[in-house]
Design a protein around this motif. Structure first.
Motif, short mmCIF file in Angstrom:
data_model
loop_
_atom_site.label_atom_id
_atom_site.label_comp_id
_atom_site.label_asym_id
_atom_site.label_seq_id
_atom_site.Cartn_x
_atom_site.Cartn_y
_atom_site.Cartn_z
N UNK A 1 -8.71 11.76 3.65
CA UNK A 1 -9.10 12.45 4.88
C UNK A 1 -8.03 12.33 5.96
N UNK A 2 -7.34 11.22 5.98
CA UNK A 2 -6.31 10.97 7.00
C UNK A 2 -5.06 11.79 6.75
N UNK A 3 -4.92 12.32 5.56
CA UNK A 3 -3.72 13.09 5.25
C UNK A 3 -2.58 12.26 4.75
N UNK A 4 -2.86 11.08 4.20
CA UNK A 4 -1.81 10.27 3.61
C UNK A 4 -1.25 10.96 2.37
N UNK A 5 -0.02 10.63 2.01
CA UNK A 5 0.60 11.19 0.83
C UNK A 5 0.03 10.49 -0.40
N UNK A 6 -0.94 11.10 -1.04
CA UNK A 6 -1.63 10.47 -2.15
C UNK A 6 -0.76 10.37 -3.40
N UNK A 7 0.25 11.22 -3.51
CA UNK A 7 1.12 11.14 -4.68
C UNK A 7 1.94 9.85 -4.68
N UNK A 8 2.17 9.30 -3.51
CA UNK A 8 2.94 8.07 -3.44
C UNK A 8 2.10 6.84 -3.20
N UNK A 9 0.77 6.95 -3.28
CA UNK A 9 -0.11 5.83 -3.00
C UNK A 9 -0.98 5.51 -4.20
N UNK A 10 -0.91 4.27 -4.66
CA UNK A 10 -1.73 3.80 -5.78
C UNK A 10 -2.61 2.66 -5.28
N UNK A 11 -3.88 2.92 -4.96
CA UNK A 11 -4.76 1.86 -4.47
C UNK A 11 -4.86 0.73 -5.49
N UNK A 12 -4.83 -0.51 -5.01
CA UNK A 12 -4.86 -1.65 -5.92
C UNK A 12 -5.61 -2.84 -5.35
N UNK A 13 -5.91 -3.79 -6.22
CA UNK A 13 -6.58 -5.03 -5.80
C UNK A 13 -6.36 -6.10 -6.85
N UNK A 14 -5.55 -7.11 -6.55
CA UNK A 14 -5.43 -8.24 -7.48
C UNK A 14 -6.65 -9.14 -7.39
N UNK A 15 -7.29 -9.39 -8.53
CA UNK A 15 -8.50 -10.21 -8.56
C UNK A 15 -8.09 -11.67 -8.71
N UNK A 16 -7.70 -12.27 -7.62
CA UNK A 16 -7.19 -13.64 -7.67
C UNK A 16 -7.78 -14.49 -6.57
#
Length: 298
Positions: A105-120
């Motif tokens: 919605x914010x208009x971020x460049x989704x092609x260059x963004x990979x959401x992540x979360x290290x489970x540590x």
């Protein structure tokens, strides 16, 4: 891109997670720059050898890791992309569905963004718990968009490999449900249990055994970042608490009624709990690191 070709990185946020990522990357030979709005946090991370302070003269990093609370991720991502700070962006936030939607919605460049979360484990204030080996053998979730290009995924996979973690791809809503079941809900339960002892006498608490201490240990986390995480995963966490509350309410009713069937009814709940505990132990024993370059899909 492979782990050996990830040459530069920028880590934004010098808490436990961000500093641990930076330490792991620096130890693997990556040139790491650090950013944090708190000068002391930045200075402490630099002193630990996590990297050097970012300057405008630095070229765009191969990957930018946003290690901030969930509520700040999208703002930081948008600003970093607007400034051209890197080629690929990811984050370490403990929730994903709201962040993924807000980034779009914010208009971020989704092609260059990979959401992540290290489970540590949860982030902590300061750098005291930062450790280059924090992610070794642990799952690191990626929640790519359908349009995420291969080169962005390769960069994120390289990051995971250099940190010693194993990649696991999940849909954002699946990630949040899993996090609610395994972490967020139990954290609130531990906090509620621990409140019973906040004003108890030392003499009484000295009688407690290690089982109780283990049960309430999650309650020792910093309440402010945890509050942010829980608010970002409100629905799934509330569902977990509703189910637990129903079980406890039923157990309380059985005890109050004092019926002859009370031992049997309570034994059913206790047996289910025993089975759950055994399943967790078995999963821990069977857990082995997998190839971090190929993601498991659940």
């Amino acid at each position: 891109m492979t782990a050996t070709t990830l040459r530069t990185a920028l880590v934004i946020g010098c808490g436990t997670a961000g500093t641990s990522v930076a330490l792991a990357l620096t130890g693997a030979g990556v040139d790491v720059a650090l950013l944090d709005e708190d000068p002391q946090a930045l200075a402490e991370a630099v002193a630990l050898g996590a990297g050097t302070g970012w300057t405008p003269r630095r070229p765009p990093a191969g990957i930018v890791v946003i290690a901030t609370p969930p509520s700040a991720v999208v703002d930081v991502l948008h600003q970093a992309q607007s400034r051209g700070l890197g080629h690929v962006y990811t984050d370490t936030a403990g929730t994903k569905e709201i962040i993924c939607a807000e980034a779009e919605l914010r208009g971020c460049d989704l092609k260059g963004y990979v959401p992540g979360h290290p489970l540590a484990g949860p982030d902590a204030p300061g750098r005291a718990a930062a450790d280059a080996g924090r992610f070794t053998g642990r799952p690191w979730v990626l929640c790519p968009y359908e349009t995420t290009p291969g080169w962005a995924l390769e960069a994120a996979a390289a990051l995971i490999g250099l940190c010693g973690a194993r990649r696991l791809d999940l849909e954002p809503h699946v990630h949040d449900r899993v996090a609610a079941e395994l972490s967020h809900g139990p954290h609130l339960v531990a906090a509620a249990l621990a409140t019973r002892f906040a004003r108890s006498s030392t003499a009484l608490l000295g009688l407690a055994d290690d089982a109780l201490r283990d049960a309430v240990r999650p309650a020792g986390g910093d309440p402010w970042p945890w509050g942010d995480v829980l608010a970002h995963n409100a629905g799934p966490v509330a569902d977990v608490l509703d189910r637990l509350a129903g079980q406890l309410t039923r157990a309380a009713a059985v005890l109050r009624e004092g019926a002859g069937s009370a031992p049997l009814e309570l034994a059913v709940l206790l047996e289910q709990g025993r089975q759950g505990q055994a399943a967790l132990e078995e999963a821990r024993e069977l857990r082995t690191p997998r190839d971090a370059r190929t993601g498991d899909r659940v």
